[in-house]
Design a protein around this motif. Structure first.
Motif, PDB file in Angstrom:
ATOM      1  N   GLN A 310      15.672 -11.832  83.654  1.00  0.00           N
ATOM      2  CA  GLN A 310      16.490 -13.046  83.615  1.00  0.00           C
ATOM      3  C   GLN A 310      16.289 -13.742  82.272  1.00  0.00           C
ATOM      4  O   GLN A 310      15.351 -13.441  81.528  1.00  0.00           O
ATOM      5  CB  GLN A 310      16.109 -13.983  84.763  1.00  0.00           C
ATOM      6  N   ASP A 312      16.625 -17.721  80.267  1.00  0.00           N
ATOM      7  CA  ASP A 312      16.918 -19.157  80.232  1.00  0.00           C
ATOM      8  C   ASP A 312      16.536 -19.689  78.856  1.00  0.00           C
ATOM      9  O   ASP A 312      16.306 -18.897  77.924  1.00  0.00           O
ATOM     10  CB  ASP A 312      16.202 -19.896  81.368  1.00  0.00           C
ATOM     11  N   GLN A 357      15.489  -7.858  93.847  1.00  0.00           N
ATOM     12  CA  GLN A 357      16.484  -8.425  94.769  1.00  0.00           C
ATOM     13  C   GLN A 357      15.864  -9.621  95.489  1.00  0.00           C
ATOM     14  O   GLN A 357      14.690  -9.576  95.860  1.00  0.00           O
ATOM     15  CB  GLN A 357      16.946  -7.386  95.794  1.00  0.00           C
ATOM     16  N   LEU A 359      16.182 -12.814  94.075  1.00  0.00           N
ATOM     17  CA  LEU A 359      15.758 -13.735  93.017  1.00  0.00           C
ATOM     18  C   LEU A 359      16.229 -15.165  93.275  1.00  0.00           C
ATOM     19  O   LEU A 359      15.570 -16.125  92.856  1.00  0.00           O
ATOM     20  CB  LEU A 359      16.308 -13.247  91.665  1.00  0.00           C
ATOM     21  N   GLN A 360      17.348 -15.332  93.976  1.00  0.00           N
ATOM     22  CA  GLN A 360      17.921 -16.655  94.164  1.00  0.00           C
ATOM     23  C   GLN A 360      17.121 -17.519  95.148  1.00  0.00           C
ATOM     24  O   GLN A 360      17.329 -18.734  95.215  1.00  0.00           O
ATOM     25  CB  GLN A 360      19.382 -16.538  94.647  1.00  0.00           C
ATOM     26  N   LYS A 361      16.222 -16.905  95.902  1.00  0.00           N
ATOM     27  CA  LYS A 361      15.494 -17.681  96.922  1.00  0.00           C
ATOM     28  C   LYS A 361      14.006 -17.815  96.622  1.00  0.00           C
ATOM     29  O   LYS A 361      13.220 -18.107  97.513  1.00  0.00           O
ATOM     30  CB  LYS A 361      15.698 -17.040  98.301  1.00  0.00           C
ATOM     31  N   HIS A 363      10.699 -19.002  93.715  1.00  0.00           N
ATOM     32  CA  HIS A 363      10.297 -19.812  92.565  1.00  0.00           C
ATOM     33  C   HIS A 363       8.827 -19.546  92.285  1.00  0.00           C
ATOM     34  O   HIS A 363       8.123 -18.921  93.093  1.00  0.00           O
ATOM     35  CB  HIS A 363      10.552 -21.290  92.830  1.00  0.00           C
TER      36      HIS A 363
END
Length: 375
Positions: A310, A312, A357, A359-361, A363
């Motif tokens: 990813q 940022d 898989q 990754l969106q849930k 931190h």
């Protein structure tokens, strides 16, 4: 007074009981409200070679394939194999009725003995005539006749020996054996039928270990490999990996052992063949596979699946899962990328698990339930 004390005690007991129930329900509600760790799919960082991204469609072919045919005529008495199963070299696969051929061998042996006996008699006569000729008792013509008769007898012996060999060969042909280790296909004829040399192919045996994968490369790829020394006049230093139809990677690499001697005029491609160990019989002739080329001398680099990376404002990063299943953000420096993998120059080490898989849930610091990737 006593009545009031009893009522007071009952009220106190009820209040305590209700308080305990309330505490229990609150604890249960708290336990039920605590969420389970989310499941994520993880994959390890691995060392791979990313310099070449060539992929080709290949087809599995047998190193050897033999069509079995009858060479003598007779009733097929036995079919001694399981169709689709494996056979060993020299296994008797078909057996043709042999009584007629055994009798021919006996007849030929008898003819040979008769010829040898006749030749022995001719030799004795020749010796007598030679003695008489040496004494001057017979003319040269009689000795010459004896020599000719003996020569004819020897020729008859040689002919009888040849006839016996032919008869024995025909007898041997009543057993059709496997010429190699491999897998056999369907039988084209059942026991009880008459077969002969015109019956066609009875069955086919194909070798399966080792096995070959044939694929075609373009002329530019061939030129590139020749220029970098992977293909020379005397040596081929290219290995291959193959991916099967279900997406799984074949566990062992193959070695390119054949490079075609001409470029196809219609396709502009050259055939290459790679040899693979196939002791488990996973590969069978006719399968389609995806072939990737590599040079064993190319350096391998640390890579992760591309979908794990990813970006940022701080740069490139991945989420790593440690031994306690806790997520950590890991800032990384990337290098070469392929369609599916990304080189990691720093920030990870081989074997580190990264999330690919889910990754969106997640931190940083979250405890998760990792599931190993199947690809």
């Amino acid at each position: 007074m006593k009545l009031r004390m009893i009522e007071h005690r009952m009220k106190t007991t009820n209040l305590l009981f209700c308080t305990l129930i309330g505490i229990g329900l609150a604890g249960l509600a708290s336990a039920q409200s605590k969420p389970a760790p989310p499941s994520v799919v993880v994959a390890p960082a691995t060392m791979q070679e990313l310099q070449k991204q060539d992929e080709f469609v290949g087809r599995v072919v047998a190193d050897q394939s033999v069509d079995l045919q009858a060479r003598v005529e007779g009733i097929l008495e036995e079919v001694n194999f399981t169709e689709g199963g494996t056979v060993k070299k020299s296994d008797v696969l078909f057996r043709i009725e042999k009584r007629k051929y055994a009798a021919s061998v006996d007849s030929a042996q008898a003819a040979l003995k008769s010829a040898q006996a006749s030749a022995q008699s001719d030799k004795a006569d020749l010796d007598r005539q030679q003695t008489l000729f040496n004494k001057g008792d017979i003319p040269q013509a009689i000795l010459d006749t004896a020599k000719a008769t003996y020569a004819e007898g020897q020729a008859a012996v040689d002919e009888a020996i040849a006839d016996l060999k032919i008869a024995q060969i025909d007898l041997d042909y009543t057993e059709i054996v496997s010429p190699l280790d491999g897998r056999i296909g369907l039988s084209a004829v059942d026991a009880g039928n008459i077969v002969d040399s015109d019956s066609g192919v009875l069955a086919t045996v194909s070798s399966i270990d080792p096995i070959l994968v044939s694929f075609f490369v373009s002329e530019p790829v061939l030129l590139r490999e020749r220029r970098n020394g992977s293909i020379t006049q005397n040596d081929i230093n290219l290995s291959t990996q193959i991916t099967l139809a279900d997406g799984g990677v074949f566990p062992s690499d193959g070695k390119v052992t054949y490079v075609g001697d001409s470029v196809g005029q219609d396709t502009g491609t050259v055939e290459l063949r790679a040899t693979f160990a196939n002791s488990d019989g996973v590969l069978i002739p006719g399968q389609f596979v995806t072939v990737s080329l590599s040079d064993p001398e190319d350096p391998k680099v640390l890579t992760v699946p591309r979908n794990a990376v990813q970006f940022d404002k701080q740069g490139y990063f991945v989420f790593s899962v440690d031994g306690k299943n806790t997520v950590h953000r890991m800032n990384i420096e990337i290098g070469t990328q392929s369609a599916t993998r990304t080189q990691v120059k720093s920030g990870l080490k081989e074997g580190d698990r990264v999330v690919v898989q889910g990754l969106q849930k997640i931190h940083n610091g979250l405890v998760v339930k990792p599931v190993d990737s199947q690809s």
